[in-house]
Design an enzyme around this catalytic site. Structure first.
Site, short mmCIF file in Angstrom:
data_model
loop_
_atom_site.label_atom_id
_atom_site.label_comp_id
_atom_site.label_asym_id
_atom_site.label_seq_id
_atom_site.Cartn_x
_atom_site.Cartn_y
_atom_site.Cartn_z
CG ASP A 1 -0.26 -0.69 2.61
OD1 ASP A 1 0.75 -0.35 2.60
OD2 ASP A 1 -1.10 -0.84 3.41
CG ASN B 1 -8.84 -1.74 12.04
OD1 ASN B 1 -7.73 -2.37 11.69
ND2 ASN B 1 -9.12 -0.63 11.40
CG HIS C 1 -6.03 -2.37 8.78
ND1 HIS C 1 -6.01 -1.12 9.07
CD2 HIS C 1 -4.70 -2.79 9.25
CE1 HIS C 1 -4.75 -0.78 9.49
NE2 HIS C 1 -3.85 -1.70 9.60
CD GLU D 1 -8.58 0.61 7.65
OE1 GLU D 1 -8.55 -0.02 8.63
OE2 GLU D 1 -7.61 1.74 7.63
P1 PGA Z 1 2.01 -1.63 12.61
O1 PGA Z 1 0.99 -1.48 11.66
O2 PGA Z 1 3.09 -2.51 12.18
O3 PGA Z 1 2.49 -0.19 12.69
O4 PGA Z 1 1.54 -1.88 14.16
C1 PGA Z 1 0.43 -2.66 11.16
C2 PGA Z 1 -0.70 -2.58 10.41
O5 PGA Z 1 -1.55 -1.45 10.38
O6 PGA Z 1 -1.08 -3.14 9.44
#
Ligand code: PGA
Length: 251
Positions: A67, A136, A138, A143
């Site tokens: 992404d 969450n 995702h 999302e």
């Molecule tokens: P993080 O994010 O590695 O910064 O915890 C992971 C994500 O949101 O996919």
């Protein structure tokens, strides 16, 4: 699915890097799917170390990132292009021609997402995809919500994600509200997936995923149940709720 639980973040990162490293040795022209965020930084550090020790040659690999934020230039320190350069690419002998990251500044975003998906398809597909997980649930920027995109798309970030990611920005207002993200279908096409999870903030989402054998768009990571070659590598904190519930057997 295989689940590997390690004592802490560093141990988790070492196991992941060793797995990736041996795959690059087996197949020098491997296609790696890469993630950004705090979680894979330790893995990238280990890979750089292995490169410096002469253990791995990255010159023939191809990479596809999951992404990118919409609206950020490549040289913006918060862009995922910049993140990948700083945390991995500039320290190894990767050929930057083989690096694929969606262009968040493309004038025609619909064209950009279509072309990205086509490039992915034409490459023959990702051999090993590294994934993080959002608090969450995702994966990439897919999302939780009523529906999920199957292909690479422009997506709206949820408030949870904007707040979680604001730690990297000067203020909440600076966090982009949109991103380009591979879809769930694009991710599931990878031949192998490694899901990384570290810290208590991931324990609920990991618990929901590991202890419930069902899929729902409200927990995007749950779609990984459909993949036949998935390894979850997590640390004890991320695994804590599963451990407590004693529903899942530790490997
Ligand atoms: P993080 O994010 O590695 O910064 O915890 C992971 C994500 O949101 O996919």
């Amino acid at each position: 699915m295989k689940v590997i639980v390690k004592e802490n973040y560093d141990e988790m990162s070492k196991v992941c890097a060793q797995m990736i490293g041996s795959k690059v040795k087996e197949k020098p022209n491997i296609i790696l799917g890469l993630a950004t965020g705090s979680t894979p930084i330790g893995t990238y550090k280990e890979l750089v170390k292995m490169y410096k020790e002469g253990q791995i040659d990255f010159s023939k690999i191809t990479t596809f990132n999951l992404d990118e934020y919409v609206g950020l230039d490549k040289d913006n320190p918060n862009s995922y292009y910049y993140f990948m350069m700083e945390n991995l690419f500039k320290w190894i002998n990767i050929d930057l021609k083989n690096v694929n990251i969606p262009d968040g500044k493309a004038l025609d975003l619909s064209k950009e997402v279509e072309e990205y998906e086509n490039r992915l398809e034409k490459s023959g597909g990702v051999d090993v995809q590294i994934l993080g997980i959002g608090g969450n649930g995702h994966i990439a920027f897919n999302e939780p919500g009523e529906y999920l995109n199957t292909k690479t798309s422009v997506v709206d970030l949820t408030e949870d994600t904007i707040i979680a990611n604001s730690r990297f920005f000067n203020s909440l207002d600076e966090v982009p509200k949109k991103a380009i993200s591979m879809g769930i279908g694009s991710i599931l096409k990878s031949k192998e997936i490694i899901l990384l999870a570290s810290g208590k903030s991931k324990s609920k989402a990991l618990f929901e995923f590991l202890t419930k054998d069902r899929i729902t768009t409200y927990l995007p990571v749950s779609f990984l149940h459909l993949h036949s070659n998935l390894t979850v590598i997590c640390d004890k904190d991320a695994y804590s709720l599963v451990e407590e519930s004693c529903l899942c057997k530790k490997n």
